[in-house]
Design an enzyme around this catalytic site. Structure first.
Site, PDB file in Angstrom:
ATOM      1  N   ASN A 160       0.842  -1.196   0.000  1.00 54.65           N
ATOM      2  CA  ASN A 160       0.000   0.000   0.000  1.00 54.65           C
ATOM      3  C   ASN A 160       0.877   1.246   0.000  1.00 54.65           C
ATOM      4  O   ASN A 160       2.099   1.150   0.036  1.00 54.65           O
ATOM      5  CB  ASN A 160      -0.994  -0.028   1.167  1.00 54.65           C
ATOM      6  CG  ASN A 160      -0.301  -0.034   2.502  1.00 54.65           C
ATOM      7  OD1 ASN A 160       0.399   0.906   2.852  1.00 54.65           O
ATOM      8  ND2 ASN A 160      -0.471  -1.114   3.246  1.00 54.65           N
ATOM      9  N   PHE A 209      -4.620   4.622  14.349  1.00 51.04           N
ATOM     10  CA  PHE A 209      -4.809   5.597  13.281  1.00 51.04           C
ATOM     11  C   PHE A 209      -6.015   5.163  12.462  1.00 51.04           C
ATOM     12  O   PHE A 209      -6.279   3.971  12.341  1.00 51.04           O
ATOM     13  CB  PHE A 209      -3.564   5.652  12.373  1.00 51.04           C
ATOM     14  CG  PHE A 209      -2.523   6.612  12.885  1.00 51.04           C
ATOM     15  CD1 PHE A 209      -1.794   6.311  14.021  1.00 51.04           C
ATOM     16  CD2 PHE A 209      -2.286   7.821  12.233  1.00 51.04           C
ATOM     17  CE1 PHE A 209      -0.849   7.196  14.511  1.00 51.04           C
ATOM     18  CE2 PHE A 209      -1.347   8.713  12.709  1.00 51.04           C
ATOM     19  CZ  PHE A 209      -0.623   8.398  13.853  1.00 51.04           C
ATOM     20  N   LYS A 263     -12.099  -1.282  18.823  1.00 48.77           N
ATOM     21  CA  LYS A 263     -10.756  -1.815  19.127  1.00 48.77           C
ATOM     22  C   LYS A 263     -10.317  -1.495  20.559  1.00 48.77           C
ATOM     23  O   LYS A 263      -9.179  -1.749  20.919  1.00 48.77           O
ATOM     24  CB  LYS A 263      -9.751  -1.296  18.089  1.00 48.77           C
ATOM     25  CG  LYS A 263     -10.138  -1.685  16.650  1.00 48.77           C
ATOM     26  CD  LYS A 263      -9.029  -1.476  15.639  1.00 48.77           C
ATOM     27  CE  LYS A 263      -9.553  -1.774  14.229  1.00 48.77           C
ATOM     28  NZ  LYS A 263      -8.511  -1.853  13.213  1.00 48.77           N
TER      29      LYS A 263
HETATM   30  N1  CTP Z   1      -4.854  -2.227  12.062  1.00 49.53           N
HETATM   31  C1  CTP Z   1      -4.301  -3.365  12.589  1.00 49.53           C
HETATM   32  N2  CTP Z   1      -4.430  -4.560  11.935  1.00 49.53           N
HETATM   33  C2  CTP Z   1      -5.127  -4.644  10.781  1.00 49.53           C
HETATM   34  C3  CTP Z   1      -5.701  -3.477  10.241  1.00 49.53           C
HETATM   35  C4  CTP Z   1      -5.558  -2.277  10.920  1.00 49.53           C
HETATM   36  O1  CTP Z   1      -3.674  -3.316  13.659  1.00 49.53           O
HETATM   37  N3  CTP Z   1      -5.220  -5.798  10.178  1.00 49.53           N
HETATM   38  C5  CTP Z   1      -4.701  -0.956  12.806  1.00 49.53           C
HETATM   39  C6  CTP Z   1      -3.998   0.140  12.031  1.00 49.53           C
HETATM   40  O2  CTP Z   1      -2.607   0.141  12.313  1.00 49.53           O
HETATM   41  C7  CTP Z   1      -4.657   1.414  12.529  1.00 49.53           C
HETATM   42  C8  CTP Z   1      -6.058   0.962  12.909  1.00 49.53           C
HETATM   43  O3  CTP Z   1      -5.996  -0.464  13.043  1.00 49.53           O
HETATM   44  O4  CTP Z   1      -4.040   1.910  13.683  1.00 49.53           O
HETATM   45  C9  CTP Z   1      -7.107   1.294  11.905  1.00 49.53           C
HETATM   46  O5  CTP Z   1      -6.702   0.889  10.633  1.00 49.53           O
HETATM   47  P1  CTP Z   1      -7.603   1.111   9.347  1.00 49.53           P
HETATM   48  O6  CTP Z   1      -6.986   0.416   8.179  1.00 49.53           O
HETATM   49  O7  CTP Z   1      -7.966   2.549   9.227  1.00 49.53           O
HETATM   50  O8  CTP Z   1      -8.914   0.379   9.806  1.00 49.53           O
HETATM   51  P2  CTP Z   1      -9.444  -1.062   9.621  1.00 49.53           P
HETATM   52  O9  CTP Z   1      -9.746  -1.571  10.987  1.00 49.53           O
HETATM   53  O10 CTP Z   1      -8.562  -1.901   8.778  1.00 49.53           O
HETATM   54  O11 CTP Z   1     -10.826  -0.774   8.889  1.00 49.53           O
HETATM   55  P3  CTP Z   1     -11.119  -0.434   7.331  1.00 49.53           P
HETATM   56  O12 CTP Z   1      -9.908  -0.829   6.560  1.00 49.53           O
HETATM   57  O13 CTP Z   1     -12.300  -1.242   7.051  1.00 49.53           O
HETATM   58  O14 CTP Z   1     -11.377   1.045   7.288  1.00 49.53           O
END
Ligand code: CTP
Length: 394
Positions: free
Chosen positions: A203, A315, A333
Site C-alpha cells: 500500500n 490511526f 478496538k
Molecule cells: N490495524 C491493525 N491490523 C489490521 C488493520 C488495521 O492493527 N489488520 C490498525 C492500524 O494500524 C490502525 C487501525 O488499526 O491503527 C485502523 O486501521 P484502518 O486500516 O484505518 O482500519 P481497519 O480496521 O482496517 O478498517 P477499514 O480498513 O475497514 O477502514
C-alpha cells in the site's frame, strides 16, 4: 553538574581553556582528559590549574586503577571539544587507543561533541559518514560555526564561542524528558503480503508518520521500539524490528506487548493476504490471473482485547465520513485515542511530510490544521502524556 571535557588536538583548544573556566566559574566540577596531540598545543598543567582537578593524558600510570571507567561513572556528561576528524573517526569505529577515546567509549551518560576543523575536512565524505553514525547512536553534536578558519580560508568548521557551547550543552542536558521511564512501541509503514517470491501486495504508506512519532518519543526520553515494514533511517535511540507482512508485524508486536506501557499503531496493515503465496515465481500464461485473498489478523483489535494496563493509540486512514468511522474504530478496538485523517486531502496521508489530523478520545474530537508530521507526533505524544499522568502506567 560534573563534566568531563575531552580535548583533542586542534587549534581551537584556546577556546576550550575558556570553556573549562566558564564551567568552573558557575560552580560545575570539570575534569579534563587530553589526547597526545592536544598536549602539543597546551600543557596539562594549564587545565589542571583551571579545573583544580587531575588531568588525564594516558590510560596508564594514573593514580587510580581503571581511572577511565571511574571518570566515566563520575561525570554527568562528557563534552569533546574540539573534536578533530581523527577523534570523530575513532569514536565512530569504536576505537579506544588513548585516554580520551577510552573514557568516551565507557560513557553511559550523554556524550556531546563539538567538531572543529578545516571546511574541506568537515565536509569530507568520511567525516560526514562518521558524524551520521555517531548521531544515530545518540551522540549530541554541536554544529561548528562559519567564519575565518585557522588555515586562513572562510567556511564552516570553527568551534563555536565558549559561551555558545555552554548554552548548547545546557540545552541538550535539560532537554525535555517528559516520557522518561515509559516504554513505547510504535508501528510504521505499509505491510507487504507475498504473492510469490518476487511480488507482493502493498500500500502507499511510507512510514514517515510512525518514524516521526518514534523519533519524538525517544527525544522525550521514552524507551522506543519501532516495528516497521519501511526502510527509512532509524531515529537515534530507537530499537528497530524489521518486518514485512501483517503476520510478522503481529508476532513482533505481541512479543513486546506485555512489557510496554503504550502502543501506537501508525502502520498501514494490509487487511487481506494471498491465501497461498506461490513458492515459485508465477509465470505469465493465462490472460487473467485470480488471487484468492484471506483476511489478516487485526493486530490492534487483538491488542484491545488483551489490554491490561497499556494505552492504545490507533490511526484511522479514511476517505469519507472520517470522524464517524474513526469513532467506530476507537470503540470497537478498545482504544484510548485514535488519530483520524482524510487521506484524500491535499497535504495529508501517504508519502507527504505533512498531515491533517483529528485526535479523538472518549472526551471528544480535536481537529488540527495542516502540520508537519513531526508536529503531529508532538501533538499525539502530548495528548498521550495526559493519559499517562492520569493513571500510573509506568
Ligand atoms: N490495524 C491493525 N491490523 C489490521 C488493520 C488495521 O492493527 N489488520 C490498525 C492500524 O494500524 C490502525 C487501525 O488499526 O491503527 C485502523 O486501521 P484502518 O486500516 O484505518 O482500519 P481497519 O480496521 O482496517 O478498517 P477499514 O480498513 O475497514 O477502514
Amino acid at each position: 553538574m560534573k563534566f568531563i571535557v575531552g580535548v583533542s588536538g586542534g587549534i581551537a583548544i584556546y577556546k576550550v581553556v575558556d570553556l573549562v573556566r566558564r564551567f568552573k566559574k558557575r560552580g560545575d566540577e570539570v575534569r579534563v582528559v587530553m589526547t597526545d596531540s592536544a598536549t602539543k598545543f597546551v600543557t596539562p598543567e594549564l587545565f589542571r590549574e583551571i579545573s583544580l582537578e587531575p588531568v588525564m593524558t594516558t590510560v596508564f600510570n594514573n593514580e587510580e586503577t581503571a581511572a577511565h571507567i571511574k571518570w566515566a561513572q563520575w561525570c554527568d556528561a562528557m563534552i569533546i571539544a574540539p573534536a578533530t576528524a581523527n577523534v570523530i573517526g575513532k569514536l565512530a569505529a569504536g576505537i579506544a587507543d588513548d585516554a580520551l577515546t577510552t573514557v568516551a567509549i565507557a560513557m553511559t551518560k550523554p556524550l556531546i561533541i563539538a567538531p572543529a576543523m578545516n571546511k574541506d575536512m568537515f565536509n569530507s565524505a568520511a567525516v560526514t559518514a562518521n558524524l551520521s553514525i555517531l548521531k544515530q547512536r545518540g551522540v549530541n553534536i554541536i554544529k561548528p560555526s562559519s567564519g575565518e578558519l585557522a588555515c586562513g580560508v572562510e567556511g564552516v568548521g570553527r568551534l563555536p564561542e565558549p559561551v555558545e557551547i555552554v548554552e548548547q550543552v545546557d540545552k541538550i542536558l535539560n532537554a525535555d524528558k517528559r516520557l522518561s521511564g515509559y516504554k513505547i512501541l510504535v508501528t510504521a509503514g505499509g505491510t507487504r503480503e507475498a504473492i510469490d517470491p518476487v511480488r507482493y501486495i502493498g500500500n502507499r504508506s511510507s512510514g514517515k508518520m510512525g518514524y516521526a512519532i518514534a523519533k519524538i518519543a525517544a527525544e522525550y526520553g521514552a524507551e522506543v521500539i519501532l516495528v516497521t515494514s519501511s526502510s527509512l533511517e532509524v531515529p537515534p535511540n530507537v530499537k528497530c524490528i524489521n518486518v514485512e507482512s501483517a503476520e510478522q508485524m503481529r508476532q513482533a508486536v505481541l512479543s513486546e506487548y506485555e512489557t510496554v506501557s503504550v502502543v501506537i499503531m501508525a502502520a498501514a496493515v494490509a487487511d487481506y493476504r494471498v491465501a497461498e503465496p506461490s513458492k515459485q515465481k508465477i509465470k505469465k500464461s493465462e490472460d487473467t490471473l485470480t488471487l484468492e485473498l484471506v483476511k489478516n489478523p487485526d493486530i490492534l483489535l487483538e491488542l484491545g482485547q488483551r489490554k491490561q494496563k497499556q494505552i492504545l493509540i490507533g490511526f484511522a486512514a479514511e476517505t469519507q465520513t472520517v470522524e464517524a468511522n474513526a469513532i467506530k474504530k476507537l470503540k470497537k478496538k478498545n482504544l484510548d485515542m485514535i488519530v483520524a485523517n482524510d487521506v484524500t486531502s491535499e497535504g495529508a496521508g501517504f508519502g507527504v511530510d505533512t498531515n491533517i489530523v483529528t485526535l479523538i478520545t472518549s472526551n471528544g474530537a480535536t481537529p488540527y490544521p495542516k502540520m508537519s508530521k513531526t508536529e503531529v507526533a508532538e501533538v499525539i505524544l502530548n495528548e498521550l502524556l495526559s493519559f499517562l499522568l492520569d493513571t500510573p502506567h509506568g
